[in-house]
Motif scaffolding. Structure first.
Motif, PDB file in Angstrom:
ATOM      1  N   GLY A 155      14.944  11.920   2.114  1.00 20.93           N
ATOM      2  CA  GLY A 155      15.679  10.608   2.323  1.00 20.93           C
ATOM      3  C   GLY A 155      14.896   9.518   2.993  1.00 20.93           C
ATOM      4  N   GLN A 156      14.187  10.073   4.084  1.00 23.14           N
ATOM      5  CA  GLN A 156      13.330   8.905   4.756  1.00 23.14           C
ATOM      6  C   GLN A 156      12.203   8.630   3.973  1.00 23.14           C
ATOM      7  N   ALA A 157      11.572   9.219   2.960  1.00 20.74           N
ATOM      8  CA  ALA A 157      10.424   8.993   2.390  1.00 20.74           C
ATOM      9  C   ALA A 157      11.217   8.051   1.145  1.00 20.74           C
ATOM     10  N   GLN A 158      12.243   8.236   0.604  1.00 19.05           N
ATOM     11  CA  GLN A 158      12.726   7.389  -0.362  1.00 19.05           C
ATOM     12  C   GLN A 158      12.978   6.112   0.200  1.00 19.05           C
ATOM     13  N   ARG A 159      13.964   5.966   1.324  1.00 17.21           N
ATOM     14  CA  ARG A 159      14.052   4.795   2.138  1.00 17.21           C
ATOM     15  C   ARG A 159      12.770   4.126   2.194  1.00 17.21           C
TER      16      ARG A 159
ATOM     17  N   VAL B 157       3.942   8.955   2.184  1.00 14.87           N
ATOM     18  CA  VAL B 157       4.572   7.869   1.686  1.00 14.87           C
ATOM     19  C   VAL B 157       4.865   6.765   2.921  1.00 14.87           C
ATOM     20  N   CYS B 158       5.190   7.288   4.133  1.00 13.97           N
ATOM     21  CA  CYS B 158       5.592   6.193   5.125  1.00 13.97           C
ATOM     22  C   CYS B 158       4.049   5.422   5.625  1.00 13.97           C
ATOM     23  N   ASP B 159       3.196   6.226   5.565  1.00 12.35           N
ATOM     24  CA  ASP B 159       1.889   5.740   5.863  1.00 12.35           C
ATOM     25  C   ASP B 159       1.658   4.564   5.025  1.00 12.35           C
ATOM     26  N   ARG B 160       1.765   4.835   3.719  1.00 11.59           N
ATOM     27  CA  ARG B 160       1.358   3.621   2.535  1.00 11.59           C
ATOM     28  C   ARG B 160       2.362   2.536   2.879  1.00 11.59           C
ATOM     29  N   ALA B 161       3.682   2.788   3.278  1.00 13.34           N
ATOM     30  CA  ALA B 161       4.645   1.811   3.537  1.00 13.34           C
ATOM     31  C   ALA B 161       4.243   0.995   4.635  1.00 13.34           C
ATOM     32  N   ILE B 162       3.646   1.793   5.776  1.00  9.07           N
ATOM     33  CA  ILE B 162       3.058   0.922   6.980  1.00  9.07           C
ATOM     34  C   ILE B 162       2.042   0.164   6.538  1.00  9.07           C
ATOM     35  N   GLN B 163       1.262   0.565   5.910  1.00 16.17           N
ATOM     36  CA  GLN B 163      -0.010  -0.392   5.433  1.00 16.17           C
ATOM     37  C   GLN B 163       0.336  -1.259   4.619  1.00 16.17           C
ATOM     38  N   ALA B 164       1.412  -1.459   3.999  1.00 16.18           N
ATOM     39  CA  ALA B 164       1.998  -2.606   2.841  1.00 16.18           C
ATOM     40  C   ALA B 164       2.352  -3.636   3.920  1.00 16.18           C
ATOM     41  N   HIS B 165       3.069  -3.237   4.949  1.00 16.78           N
ATOM     42  CA  HIS B 165       3.651  -4.005   5.979  1.00 16.78           C
ATOM     43  C   HIS B 165       2.712  -4.650   6.991  1.00 16.78           C
TER      44      HIS B 165
END
Length: 407
Positions: A271-275, A351-359
Motif C-alpha cells: 500500500g505504501q509503495a502504491q501510494r 519504489v520510495c527511493d525512486r519517488a524521493i529522487q523524482a521529488h
C-alpha cells in the motif's frame, strides 16, 4: 487461484476507502505535527479514539483476525484481508483506527488461538474492543534474537508464581500509556531440547520490576506514542496462571504469531509503495526542468514503469502467500511467507527511493509521506526476522525440495 474479490470484500473495500478519504487523509498533517512535537511525547493523538469509535460503528473493525477464530473474528480469510490491509497501509498509523495495528494484532492472535478462557476474558476482550494496547517482548540486546532459541531471559518457577529476570530491547508500543499487556518470551528450562526451552507468559504492564532502561530512536524518530524501548526485568513476579499453553511452548507460539504478522506487514508495504508511485506520477507530470516536464524524460518513465512492475509482482506474490496460508496452512506456506517477507519491504524501499529522487529535496521532507514510507520499509527488513534469516531458511527448504525431485 482466483484473486477476484468477493462481494463482501468489495463492499468492505468501498467503505474502507470512503472512510480513509473522509477521515484519514484529511488528518495526516495534523497527526504528523502532533506526534512529532516533543511536547506530546508518549501521548496518543487526541482524535484517535474518536476515529476508532467511528470505524467500529461502521463495521470496519478487527478485520485482520482470521476466520478460524470463530466468535472473535469477522470471518475474513487472509486472502480477503489482503486488499484491506493494503489500503490501510497507505497511511501507516490508520491501522490502529481499525484495530488492525501491530503488535496488538499478533498478541490478539496468540490469545485467541492459545489462551485460556480466563486469559481471553481478562486480556483478549479489551484488546478486541480497542480499550487497551499491548507489547511483545522477545528481542534481547546480548544475543542474536533473529534465532528465537537464543533468548536468555529467565522464567523461573517459585511456588505459585513465576519470577522473570532479563533484558529486552526494541520493544514496540510499550511507551503508550494505553499499553496494559506484555507478552514475554523467555526460558523456563535451558536444559530441555532446543525448541522446548522457551515459554510465553503474560505480564501486566504495571507489574513491579518492569523497568525502562532507555528509549530507542528509529532513523531519528521516537515513534511516539508507542515508541521502542530497552527494558530491564528484575524479579518480575506473576502467577503461574499467566503462562500461555504451558512450559516449553514459547517457540511454537512465536512461530504461530509471526507468520500472519509478517504477511500483514507485506500487505501494508505494498500500500505504501502504491501510494508513493501515485504521488511520484503526479509530481513528474507537474514539474518542469530544463524546458520540459519530468514525465517526458525517458529515465523518469522507466522509473515509473519499473515501479509498477515490481509492485504488481509483490502484490501477486502476497496474494498467493495469503491463499496458501488459507488453504494449506502457515507451516506448509512457510517458504512463500519467507519469500514475500524479503520481497515486499525491499520493493517498497526501492519504489520510495525512486519517488524521493523524482521529488528532489521535497522528497526527504515532511511535505510528502514518502520519506516516512522509505524509513519504515528499511526498518521492516530487520523486524520479524532480517532478510538474511528468511533467505537462509528459504534456501535450505528449496535445496532440500529440489534434491528430492527425480534427476
Amino acid at each position: 487461484m482466483d484473486f477476484e474479490h468477493s462481494d463482501r470484500v468489495k463492499d468492505l473495500l468501498t467503505r474502507l476507502r470512503a472512510f480513509m478519504n473522509e477521515h484519514i487523509y484529511p488528518s495526516e498533517l495534523e497527526h504528523y505535527e502532533f506526534v512529532n512535537d516533543y511536547a506530546n511525547l508518549w501521548k496518543p493523538w487526541p482524535k484517535i479514539e474518536e476515529l476508532k469509535e467511528k470505524a467500529k460503528a461502521q463495521g470496519l473493525w478487527n478485520l485482520f483476525l482470521p476466520h478460524e477464530y470463530g466468535e472473535y473474528s469477522p470471518g475474513l480469510t487472509n486472502l480477503e484481508y489482503a486488499p484491506l490491509a493494503e489500503e490501510m497501509g497507505r497511511v501507516p498509523w490508520s491501522s490502529e483506527v481499525f484495530n488492525c495495528a501491530a503488535p496488538d494484532t499478533g498478541n490478539m492472535e496468540v490469545l485467541a488461538k492459545f489462551g485460556t478462557k480466563a486469559q481471553k476474558d481478562r486480556w483478549l476482550m479489551p484488546l478486541l474492543n480497542g480499550e487497551i494496547r499491548s507489547a511483545y517482548l522477545m528481542t534481547e540486546p546480548q544475543v542474536a534474537s533473529s534465532d528465537a532459541t537464543n533468548v536468555e531471559t529467565e522464567i523461573k518457577a517459585d511456588g505459585e508464581d513465576y519470577v522473570i529476570n532479563g533484558r529486552k530491547w526494541w520493544i514496540s508500543g510499550i511507551m503508550d500509556p494505553r499499553c496494559k499487556l506484555l507478552l514475554l518470551m523467555g526460558k523456563t528450562d535451558p536444559s530441555a531440547p532446543r525448541h522446548q526451552q522457551q515459554s510465553t507468559i503474560i505480564i501486566p504492564r504495571e507489574t513491579p520490576g518492569v523497568n525502562i532502561v532507555r528509549n530507542q530512536k528509529v532513523f531519528g524518530s521516537w515513534h511516539s506514542p508507542g515508541g521502542e524501548a530497552e527494558l530491564r526485568l528484575e524479579n518480575v513476579r506473576v502467577p503461574k496462571s499467566n503462562l500461555i499453553m504451558g512450559e516449553g511452548k514459547g517457540f511454537e507460539i512465536a512461530q504461530g504469531r509471526l507468520g500472519p504478522g509478517r504477511i500483514h506487514h507485506c500487505m501494508r508495504s505494498i500500500g505504501q509503495a502504491q501510494r508513493a508511485l501515485e504521488i511520484m506520477a503526479r509530481r513528474v507530470e507537474n514539474r518542469v526542468a530544463f524546458g520540459k516536464k519530468l514525465s517526458d524524460q525517458s529515465s523518469i518513465r522507466q522509473d515509473v514503469a519499473l515501479s509498477y512492475c515490481e509492485i504488481e509482482q509483490a502484490r501477486l506474490l502476497t496474494l498467493k502467500a495469503a491463499y496458501m496460508m488459507d488453504t494449506v496452512g502457515n507451516k506448509v506456506a512457510r517458504d512463500i511467507i519467507a519469500a514475500i517477507k524479503v520481497i515486499a519491504p525491499r520493493m517498497a524501499q526501492t519504489v520510495c527511493d525512486r519517488a524521493i529522487q523524482a521529488h528532489g529535496g521535497m522528497g526527504v521532507s515532511q511535505d510528502t509521506p514518502i520519506a516516512y514510507f522509505f524509513s519504515t520499509n528499511r526498518f521492516l527488513r530487520i523486524a520479524d526476522g532480517p532478510d538474511e534469516v528468511h533467505m537462509s531458511q528459504l534456501g535450505k527448504i528449496k535445496i532440500k525440495e529440489y534434491n528430492e525431485l527425480p534427476a
